[in-house]
Structures are given as structure tokens and as C-alpha cells.
Design a protein around this motif. Sequence first.
Motif, PDB file in Angstrom:
ATOM      1  N   TRP A 101     -14.650  27.998 -67.968  1.00  0.00           N
ATOM      2  CA  TRP A 101     -13.465  28.319 -68.764  1.00  0.00           C
ATOM      3  C   TRP A 101     -12.503  27.133 -68.862  1.00  0.00           C
ATOM      4  CZ3 TRP A 101     -15.327  31.885 -71.304  1.00  0.00           C
ATOM      5  CH2 TRP A 101     -15.868  33.056 -70.806  1.00  0.00           C
ATOM      6  N   GLU A 102     -12.366  26.364 -67.777  1.00  0.00           N
ATOM      7  CA  GLU A 102     -11.410  25.252 -67.813  1.00  0.00           C
ATOM      8  C   GLU A 102     -11.846  24.108 -68.731  1.00  0.00           C
ATOM      9  OE1 GLU A 102     -13.859  25.182 -64.021  1.00  0.00           O
ATOM     10  OE2 GLU A 102     -12.486  26.617 -64.910  1.00  0.00           O
ATOM     11  N   ASP A 103     -13.110  24.091 -69.154  1.00  0.00           N
ATOM     12  CA  ASP A 103     -13.585  23.060 -70.089  1.00  0.00           C
ATOM     13  C   ASP A 103     -13.270  23.399 -71.542  1.00  0.00           C
ATOM     14  OD1 ASP A 103     -14.546  21.728 -67.915  1.00  0.00           O
ATOM     15  OD2 ASP A 103     -16.666  21.938 -68.425  1.00  0.00           O
ATOM     16  N   ILE A 104     -12.783  24.608 -71.800  1.00  0.00           N
ATOM     17  CA  ILE A 104     -12.447  25.023 -73.166  1.00  0.00           C
ATOM     18  C   ILE A 104     -10.966  24.758 -73.385  1.00  0.00           C
ATOM     19  CG2 ILE A 104     -12.346  26.933 -74.806  1.00  0.00           C
ATOM     20  CD1 ILE A 104     -14.725  28.189 -73.297  1.00  0.00           C
ATOM     21  N   ASP A 135     -21.329  41.046 -81.850  1.00  0.00           N
ATOM     22  CA  ASP A 135     -19.974  41.289 -81.335  1.00  0.00           C
ATOM     23  C   ASP A 135     -19.205  39.974 -81.175  1.00  0.00           C
ATOM     24  OD1 ASP A 135     -17.719  42.624 -80.421  1.00  0.00           O
ATOM     25  OD2 ASP A 135     -18.473  42.802 -78.369  1.00  0.00           O
ATOM     26  N   ALA A 136     -19.152  39.199 -82.265  1.00  0.00           N
ATOM     27  CA  ALA A 136     -18.451  37.912 -82.245  1.00  0.00           C
ATOM     28  C   ALA A 136     -16.975  38.082 -81.927  1.00  0.00           C
ATOM     29  CB  ALA A 136     -18.621  37.207 -83.593  1.00  0.00           C
ATOM     30  N   ILE A 137     -16.370  39.152 -82.410  1.00  0.00           N
ATOM     31  CA  ILE A 137     -14.953  39.379 -82.142  1.00  0.00           C
ATOM     32  C   ILE A 137     -14.737  39.652 -80.649  1.00  0.00           C
ATOM     33  CG2 ILE A 137     -13.007  40.934 -82.594  1.00  0.00           C
ATOM     34  CD1 ILE A 137     -14.116  41.236 -85.459  1.00  0.00           C
ATOM     35  N   GLY A 138     -15.613  40.448 -80.053  1.00  0.00           N
ATOM     36  CA  GLY A 138     -15.520  40.713 -78.617  1.00  0.00           C
ATOM     37  C   GLY A 138     -15.695  39.447 -77.795  1.00  0.00           C
ATOM     38  N   LEU A 139     -16.623  38.593 -78.199  1.00  0.00           N
ATOM     39  CA  LEU A 139     -16.836  37.323 -77.510  1.00  0.00           C
ATOM     40  C   LEU A 139     -15.583  36.460 -77.600  1.00  0.00           C
ATOM     41  CD1 LEU A 139     -18.598  35.197 -76.082  1.00  0.00           C
ATOM     42  CD2 LEU A 139     -19.490  34.561 -78.342  1.00  0.00           C
ATOM     43  N   ALA A 140     -15.016  36.366 -78.795  1.00  0.00           N
ATOM     44  CA  ALA A 140     -13.806  35.560 -78.991  1.00  0.00           C
ATOM     45  C   ALA A 140     -12.646  36.102 -78.145  1.00  0.00           C
ATOM     46  CB  ALA A 140     -13.421  35.526 -80.464  1.00  0.00           C
ATOM     47  N   ARG A 141     -12.509  37.419 -78.095  1.00  0.00           N
ATOM     48  CA  ARG A 141     -11.432  38.021 -77.288  1.00  0.00           C
ATOM     49  C   ARG A 141     -11.624  37.728 -75.801  1.00  0.00           C
ATOM     50  NH1 ARG A 141     -11.354  43.608 -80.556  1.00  0.00           N
ATOM     51  NH2 ARG A 141      -9.830  42.995 -82.143  1.00  0.00           N
ATOM     52  N   THR A 142     -12.868  37.833 -75.336  1.00  0.00           N
ATOM     53  CA  THR A 142     -13.156  37.568 -73.924  1.00  0.00           C
ATOM     54  C   THR A 142     -12.843  36.123 -73.573  1.00  0.00           C
ATOM     55  OG1 THR A 142     -14.892  39.259 -73.888  1.00  0.00           O
ATOM     56  CG2 THR A 142     -14.985  37.570 -72.180  1.00  0.00           C
ATOM     57  N   VAL A 143     -13.284  35.189 -74.414  1.00  0.00           N
ATOM     58  CA  VAL A 143     -13.042  33.764 -74.146  1.00  0.00           C
ATOM     59  C   VAL A 143     -11.548  33.466 -74.220  1.00  0.00           C
ATOM     60  CG1 VAL A 143     -13.501  31.415 -74.949  1.00  0.00           C
ATOM     61  CG2 VAL A 143     -15.351  33.082 -74.896  1.00  0.00           C
ATOM     62  N   HIS A 144     -10.858  34.003 -75.227  1.00  0.00           N
ATOM     63  CA  HIS A 144      -9.416  33.786 -75.350  1.00  0.00           C
ATOM     64  C   HIS A 144      -8.680  34.318 -74.118  1.00  0.00           C
ATOM     65  CE1 HIS A 144      -5.260  34.674 -76.574  1.00  0.00           C
ATOM     66  NE2 HIS A 144      -5.382  33.559 -77.270  1.00  0.00           N
ATOM     67  N   ALA A 145      -9.029  35.519 -73.674  1.00  0.00           N
ATOM     68  CA  ALA A 145      -8.381  36.114 -72.502  1.00  0.00           C
ATOM     69  C   ALA A 145      -8.605  35.259 -71.259  1.00  0.00           C
ATOM     70  CB  ALA A 145      -8.904  37.534 -72.275  1.00  0.00           C
ATOM     71  N   ALA A 146      -9.821  34.735 -71.084  1.00  0.00           N
ATOM     72  CA  ALA A 146     -10.131  33.918 -69.910  1.00  0.00           C
ATOM     73  C   ALA A 146      -9.439  32.563 -69.965  1.00  0.00           C
ATOM     74  CB  ALA A 146     -11.640  33.739 -69.782  1.00  0.00           C
ATOM     75  N   VAL A 147      -9.443  31.937 -71.140  1.00  0.00           N
ATOM     76  CA  VAL A 147      -8.920  30.573 -71.275  1.00  0.00           C
ATOM     77  C   VAL A 147      -7.394  30.550 -71.348  1.00  0.00           C
ATOM     78  CG1 VAL A 147      -8.856  28.560 -72.822  1.00  0.00           C
ATOM     79  CG2 VAL A 147     -11.026  29.686 -72.318  1.00  0.00           C
ATOM     80  N   HIS A 148      -6.811  31.422 -72.159  1.00  0.00           N
ATOM     81  CA  HIS A 148      -5.370  31.342 -72.420  1.00  0.00           C
ATOM     82  C   HIS A 148      -4.523  32.339 -71.628  1.00  0.00           C
ATOM     83  CE1 HIS A 148      -6.010  28.376 -75.486  1.00  0.00           C
ATOM     84  NE2 HIS A 148      -6.858  29.153 -76.122  1.00  0.00           N
ATOM     85  N   GLU A 149      -5.136  33.399 -71.111  1.00  0.00           N
ATOM     86  CA  GLU A 149      -4.354  34.413 -70.401  1.00  0.00           C
ATOM     87  C   GLU A 149      -4.749  34.545 -68.931  1.00  0.00           C
ATOM     88  OE1 GLU A 149      -4.909  37.963 -72.703  1.00  0.00           O
ATOM     89  OE2 GLU A 149      -4.131  37.018 -74.528  1.00  0.00           O
ATOM     90  N   GLY A 150      -5.806  33.845 -68.529  1.00  0.00           N
ATOM     91  CA  GLY A 150      -6.239  33.896 -67.134  1.00  0.00           C
ATOM     92  C   GLY A 150      -6.897  35.208 -66.726  1.00  0.00           C
ATOM     93  N   ARG A 151      -7.236  36.049 -67.692  1.00  0.00           N
ATOM     94  CA  ARG A 151      -7.924  37.314 -67.395  1.00  0.00           C
ATOM     95  C   ARG A 151      -9.428  37.066 -67.441  1.00  0.00           C
ATOM     96  NH1 ARG A 151      -7.206  41.449 -71.119  1.00  0.00           N
ATOM     97  NH2 ARG A 151      -6.510  39.981 -72.693  1.00  0.00           N
ATOM     98  N   LEU A 152     -10.034  36.905 -66.282  1.00  0.00           N
ATOM     99  CA  LEU A 152     -11.461  36.601 -66.207  1.00  0.00           C
ATOM    100  C   LEU A 152     -12.278  37.883 -66.298  1.00  0.00           C
ATOM    101  CD1 LEU A 152     -11.393  33.974 -63.329  1.00  0.00           C
ATOM    102  CD2 LEU A 152     -11.145  33.615 -65.791  1.00  0.00           C
ATOM    103  N   PRO A 153     -13.414  37.827 -66.991  1.00  0.00           N
ATOM    104  CA  PRO A 153     -14.270  39.018 -67.073  1.00  0.00           C
ATOM    105  C   PRO A 153     -14.898  39.315 -65.715  1.00  0.00           C
ATOM    106  CG  PRO A 153     -15.343  37.140 -68.125  1.00  0.00           C
ATOM    107  CD  PRO A 153     -13.963  36.690 -67.728  1.00  0.00           C
ATOM    108  N   ARG A 154     -15.238  40.553 -65.501  1.00  0.00           N
ATOM    109  CA  ARG A 154     -15.861  40.991 -64.243  1.00  0.00           C
ATOM    110  C   ARG A 154     -17.361  41.078 -64.436  1.00  0.00           C
ATOM    111  NH1 ARG A 154     -12.826  40.744 -59.923  1.00  0.00           N
ATOM    112  NH2 ARG A 154     -14.020  42.423 -59.007  1.00  0.00           N
ATOM    113  N   GLY A 155     -18.100  40.473 -63.507  1.00  0.00           N
ATOM    114  CA  GLY A 155     -19.550  40.502 -63.568  1.00  0.00           C
ATOM    115  C   GLY A 155     -20.120  41.818 -63.085  1.00  0.00           C
ATOM    116  N   ARG A 156     -21.390  41.995 -63.322  1.00  0.00           N
ATOM    117  CA  ARG A 156     -22.083  43.205 -62.879  1.00  0.00           C
ATOM    118  C   ARG A 156     -22.057  43.303 -61.364  1.00  0.00           C
ATOM    119  NH1 ARG A 156     -27.285  42.718 -66.852  1.00  0.00           N
ATOM    120  NH2 ARG A 156     -26.139  43.118 -68.756  1.00  0.00           N
TER     121      ARG A 156
END
Length: 181
Positions: A109-112, A153-174
Motif C-alpha cells: 500500500w505504501e508504494d501507491i 468489481d472494479a469499483i470495489g477494488l478502487a474503493r479498497t485501494v483508496h481506503a487502504a492508501v488514503h484512509e489507512g483502513r486496511l482490508p482484513r484477510g481470510r
Amino acid sequence: MRRTDAARQLGGFVREHRTDGGRRLTQAALLTVVGAVGLAFGIPVTLATVGSTDGAPELAGLLLGVGLIGLGLAVWRFIQGFRTREQSFDVHERGLTHRIAGTATLVPWEDIASVEARGEDGRPLAEARGMGFTCVFRLREGRAIRVDTFTQDAIGLARTVHAAVHEGRLPRGRGHRPPTA
């Protein structure tokens, strides 16, 4: 690189977003047919209207324009289809894996540097043409990774990346559960 290797570096696997390269190639084939038909009719009409001032030169120009634009767009889609064959994005807790044609690139995430999304396109058939939604992940090194509606689900991917990169909300793994109180 296998998913387990990526998971060791980027954390638990969250989800996969595949790109439909076959749909791009199908669209390129249809554009080739449209372009060929436009030229097949446009060239004879053009030759027949040399020296004429009736409405035929406009028809010839229209047919030639459809043919040339159709073939130009077909070449663009064929190139896109072959460049992004077997493309997918694996989202992990600490980044994503960008897979293309047998190669995998780990992107923490920090490389984006930025996530630039352009929303829904209101034009007719925009989604079918792959232009309904586009997003660009700009990496700090200067490279850009593009996502469009050909990606699941390109919109979902974009939202996930945006949340991780700009908001610090990291996705949770399985297998990871939130701590209980």
C-alpha cells in the motif's frame, strides 16, 4: 509467484479481481468487422463519386470514417487485450499483487502514491465498451496501473485501494477475526 509467497510478504489474502481479456478481444473482433465493412463500402463509393458534387461524397466520407475509426479502435483493443491477458489483482492485507501474463508484481500500500477514479459514465453502452468506470493507481516509482470495467468489481477494488492508501483502513484477510472485548 504463488499466492502463498505473496501472502508472506503482503499479509493474508482478501479477494481476487480478474480482468476479462476475452471480452476485450471479442470487442476488438467486432470493431474489426465494423471497420472492414465500412471500408468495403466506403472505398467503392469514394471511387464512384470522384468528380461528383451530389450527396455521395458525404456518404463516402461517412463510410470511410466508420471504417478507419473502427479499425483504429480494433487495433487499440487488440493491443490492450494482449497486453493485459490473464490480468488479475489479488488484494492482501498490506498490498496487492498485480498479475499479468504469468508475471506477478507485489505492490505494498505504501508504494501507491494516488488512486484516481473516474465514476460512472452516463453514455449509452459505456459499460459494454469498458468505459463505464476507470481507475489509475499511480505508484511512487512513476508507473501507473489501470483498472476499468473489464475488471471484475472494479469499483470495489478502487474503493479498497483508496481506503487502504488514503484512509489507512486496511482490508482484513481470510481467517482474521476482529478482537473481542
